[in-house]
Design a protein around this motif. Sequence first.
Motif, PDB file in Angstrom:
ATOM      1  N   CYS A 278       0.955  -1.155  -0.042  1.00 12.28           N
ATOM      2  CA  CYS A 278       0.026  -0.087  -0.064  1.00 12.28           C
ATOM      3  C   CYS A 278       0.823   1.124  -0.065  1.00 12.28           C
ATOM      4  CB  CYS A 278      -0.832  -0.140   1.338  1.00 12.28           C
ATOM      5  SG  CYS A 278      -1.781   1.561   1.400  1.00 12.28           S
ATOM      6  N   CYS A 281       0.210   2.966   3.566  1.00 12.98           N
ATOM      7  CA  CYS A 281       0.502   2.658   5.010  1.00 12.98           C
ATOM      8  C   CYS A 281       1.628   1.337   4.860  1.00 12.98           C
ATOM      9  CB  CYS A 281      -0.534   1.757   5.894  1.00 12.98           C
ATOM     10  SG  CYS A 281      -1.375   0.490   4.989  1.00 12.98           S
ATOM     11  N   ASN A 283       1.268  -1.190   4.064  1.00 11.81           N
ATOM     12  CA  ASN A 283       0.923  -2.759   4.112  1.00 11.81           C
ATOM     13  C   ASN A 283       1.219  -3.684   3.206  1.00 11.81           C
ATOM     14  OD1 ASN A 283      -0.825  -4.986   4.758  1.00 11.81           O
ATOM     15  ND2 ASN A 283      -2.661  -4.265   4.321  1.00 11.81           N
ATOM     16  N   CYS A 298      -6.717  -2.455   0.390  1.00  8.72           N
ATOM     17  CA  CYS A 298      -5.889  -2.207   1.566  1.00  8.72           C
ATOM     18  C   CYS A 298      -6.907  -2.413   2.650  1.00  8.72           C
ATOM     19  CB  CYS A 298      -4.909  -1.238   1.724  1.00  8.72           C
ATOM     20  SG  CYS A 298      -3.973  -1.349   3.314  1.00  8.72           S
ATOM     21  N   CYS A 301      -6.285   0.335   5.310  1.00  6.33           N
ATOM     22  CA  CYS A 301      -6.692   1.706   5.057  1.00  6.33           C
ATOM     23  C   CYS A 301      -8.128   1.844   4.550  1.00  6.33           C
ATOM     24  CB  CYS A 301      -6.081   2.319   3.815  1.00  6.33           C
ATOM     25  SG  CYS A 301      -4.228   2.584   4.141  1.00  6.33           S
TER      26      CYS A 301
HETATM   27 ZN   LIG Z   1      -2.861   0.903   3.469  1.00  7.82          ZN
END
Ligand SMILES: [Zn+2]
Length: 391
Positions: A278, A281, A283, A298, A301
């Motif tokens: 992501c 973030c 991720n 994601c 998020c």
């Molecule tokens: Zn994210």
Amino acid sequence: MFSEVQLQTPCSAEDIEQHSRRWEGKSCTLAGIRILQRTTRGRALGLFSLIDSLWPPLVPLKVPGQSQDCEAIKTKLPPPSFCYILMAQPDPRHVNVGEEGQISNLYLPPTVHSLKEILQVGDFNQRCSFWAQVIYRRLQVKCSVSAGQREFWLFVTDFTLQSGAKGNCGTPKTIPVYFASSCVLDKKVMEALTNACHCVIFFKDALRGNGRIICVERTVLSLQKPLLYTAAEADFSEMTSPVKLDELDSTTQANSICTTRGTISGVNESTAFSWPTCNRCSNGKLEQHPQNRGSYYCSLCSQTVILPVLKMQLEVFLHCPSRPHCTVKVKLLQKTISSVLMSSSSEDGSYEVKSVLGKEVGLLNCYVQSVTSHPSCVGLEEIALLEAGRN
Ligand SMILES: [Zn+2]
């Protein structure tokens, strides 16, 4: 005779510093003492290495039945072979400092050495105290911090190691210090060590032996300079210039850190893979978008990821001028992978092996995972050193 007094108090970060400020070097009266055990050299090697570091005492020994001016006795007496372990009352108020807190003439403060001195004169199983900058830390693979196990390696350096040339005196620019969970460590030091910055730490009574330095029971780490110490060459100032590492060469050992540079001669394709992350973030576990196939979602998020960032694991073989006849394998960090692939990857993020061959990389800071001589092979992992900055 030596005795060790164990205080059964809940020990917090403040306590260790407070206790040493209140008691270190001072004569105290202790009330309500119990003998836990009488121990011997053979049964408590760690304890006796500490006792040996306090021997011979500063003041002439008084030997019962002998005239007190006999200097020969003082020098010839062997260190004690037994020690009492005592237990004091849980309440530290039972420890009273006498004579208005003056430093006892029996007290032998730690002798602070430079790392170079320690490497050159260290004998087996000898205690040493030093002030060093921690530039990298590495958890033992089998340990987990969450399970309360704290075993790791700290890679440290100081002025004397940084200014030495490896070829001449054989001292490396950095050395590993093994940290066992039995070592005394307060919360402030732990915080400093988990921070991403350099920190300067005072290691008191670490054990030097068998070619390495280890922190075990009765070793104390602190961020403070020692209250009382003697030092020939100790330098307590912080280093201002960037830390230098040794360059990879034929003397490089496993479990050390070094720098290397070279040209990519191959890619370990069996371990190479990439995954989308992501862009908000970082991720790394993105899902396929339920409606829009081909795009990612994601769950952290709760949003569609329009511009996923591709992360990669990449291990390359390097041709290193400093080890021309050796197979050097390096597991690269993301930032190096990105710069290597910058010009060679196609739009979908895939790359041609051929396009990275011959590219130059370095200087890379690396942890040395393995060194073998038949065949001549070095396994490296690129690392990020702790950043210079405030503690
Ligand atoms: Zn994210």
